[in-house]
Design an enzyme around this catalytic site. Structure first.
Site, PDB file in Angstrom:
ATOM      1  CB  CYS A 123      -0.993  -0.013   1.166  1.00 16.10           C
ATOM      2  SG  CYS A 123      -0.229  -0.078   2.801  1.00 16.10           S
ATOM      3  CE  LYS A 196      -3.765  -3.910   8.261  1.00 15.09           C
ATOM      4  NZ  LYS A 196      -2.696  -3.777   7.239  1.00 15.09           N
ATOM      5  NE  ARG A 206      -5.768   3.603   6.167  1.00 18.61           N
ATOM      6  CZ  ARG A 206      -6.992   3.148   6.066  1.00 18.61           C
ATOM      7  NH1 ARG A 206      -7.979   3.983   5.826  1.00 18.61           N
ATOM      8  NH2 ARG A 206      -7.234   1.861   6.209  1.00 18.61           N
ATOM      9  CD  GLU A 234      -8.923 -13.749   7.662  1.00 17.88           C
ATOM     10  OE1 GLU A 234      -7.764 -14.136   7.364  1.00 17.88           O
ATOM     11  OE2 GLU A 234      -9.683 -13.209   6.839  1.00 17.88           O
ATOM     12  CE  LYS A 249      -2.351  -2.010  11.772  1.00 16.26           C
ATOM     13  NZ  LYS A 249      -1.583  -1.864  10.533  1.00 16.26           N
ATOM     14  CE1 TYR A 314       4.016   3.797  14.806  1.00 13.07           C
ATOM     15  CE2 TYR A 314       1.939   3.128  15.784  1.00 13.07           C
ATOM     16  CZ  TYR A 314       2.782   3.198  14.699  1.00 13.07           C
ATOM     17  OH  TYR A 314       2.385   2.668  13.488  1.00 13.07           O
TER      18      TYR A 314
END
Length: 326
Positions: A123, A196, A206, A234, A249, A314
């Site tokens: 992406c 996800k 983004r 999944e 996530k 983060y």
């Protein structure tokens, strides 16, 4: 009152040392993966406006950040590359000298013992911002798998210790495992973003990765936030295909999903404390509304308590410092 019979739970809370003795869940700096955004160019250390304290780094400024990460005792980083040039098939993602590949080489040369993880997606590299090949406005699944495998092999060649595919195409783990094995990288593990969700919590990322879709959204390949059992399907598929780690996530609004995956599978679970979760805490702290240290450590601890073995966050540098103060 002497005739009453009831449990005295407070007996185990009477002092700091006593509370520490019976504490069920612990948070350590060794639990953290620190995300880093690398860009092309020179002398770039540019703060991401929606993620205070998080920066874009060019390679010539990356060393100072890696040195700090290592000095804090954080064992691992994950690289998200942001190229200057994008095209319809994300060719810079699998270029042997792409920005992510160069960052991997730089990091492993400077700090050989640092565990370097490569985010494996398209992406950030496509001009349309989607995670696969597009035809007539449709994201093609099978046609995207070869490009993802090529990306993973190029990252492994550059020295990545772990491949972390985040694209959510069906069969992506199988395709990447086959590609890695065929290229002689059978010992490189896969940390799958297997659970996800199509989440609103990704907004700041983004901006950071310059990866906003130019049309539509990612709901045809990322999961519906309403679904719980789908997460188990999944995860099962990716484990059968060869995943070595499983990422859930986002994390904070999906603690129940982390617990579900933990209770059903025995591979290491990674909670991704995503950009929107980080930004909310940072914004509140900047405005003086919350105690940032206490809130961050409590939030990260909740992910461990839910069942995560590892937390991608983060907050890692700040949290590592705060844990040393305790």
């Amino acid at each position: 009152m002497n005739e009453l019979n009831f449990n005295r739970h407070r007996r185990l809370r009477g002092s700091a040392n006593l509370r520490s003795m019976v504490r069920e869940t612990s948070l350590h700096k060794e639990d953290f993966i620190y995300p880093l955004f690398v860009v092309e160019g020179e002398n770039i250390k540019e703060e991401i406006s929606s993620m205070p304290g998080v920066y874009h780094y060019s390679l010539d400024r990356l060393g100072e950040e890696l040195d700090e990460v290592v000095s804090l005792g954080i064992p691992s980083v994950i690289f998200f590359g942001v190229p200057n040039e994008k095209d319809a098939v994300g060719s810079q993602a699998y270029h042997d000298h792409g920005i992510t590949q160069e960052a991997i080489r730089f990091a492993k040369d400077r700090h050989p013992d640092l565990v370097v993880i490569a985010d494996t997606c398209l992406c950030q590299y496509t001009d349309h911002g989607h995670c696969g090949v597009i035809e007539n406005g449709v994201i093609l699944n099978d046609e995207s798998l070869d490009l993802l495998a090529r990306t993973a092999v190029s990252q492994a060649k550059a020295g990545a210790d772990i491949i972390a595919p985040s694209n959510m195409m069906d069969g992506f783990v199988a395709a990447i495992r086959f590609g890695l094995d065929q290229a002689g990288f059978e010992n490189v593990p896969i940390m799958s973003y297997g659970v996800k969700y199509a989440s609103a919590y990704y907004g700041p990322f983004r901006e950071a990765a310059h990866s906003t879709p130019q049309f539509g959204d990612r709901k045809t390949y990322q999961m519906d936030p309403a679904n719980r059992l789908e997460a188990l399907r999944e995860a099962a598929s990716d484990i059968e295909e060869g995943a070595d780690f499983m990422i859930v996530k986002p994390a904070l609004s999906y603690l129940d999903i982390i617990r579900e995956v933990r209770d059903n599978y025995d591979l290491p679970i990674v909670a991704y404390n995503v950009s929107g979760e980080y930004a909310m805490v940072k914004a509140a702290a900047i405005n003086g509304w919350v105690d940032e240290k206490r809130m961050v450590l409590e939030t990260l601890l909740s992910m461990k308590r839910a069942g995560a073995d590892i937390v991608m966050t983060y907050h890692a540098k700040d949290a590592a410092r705060w844990l040393e103060e305790k």
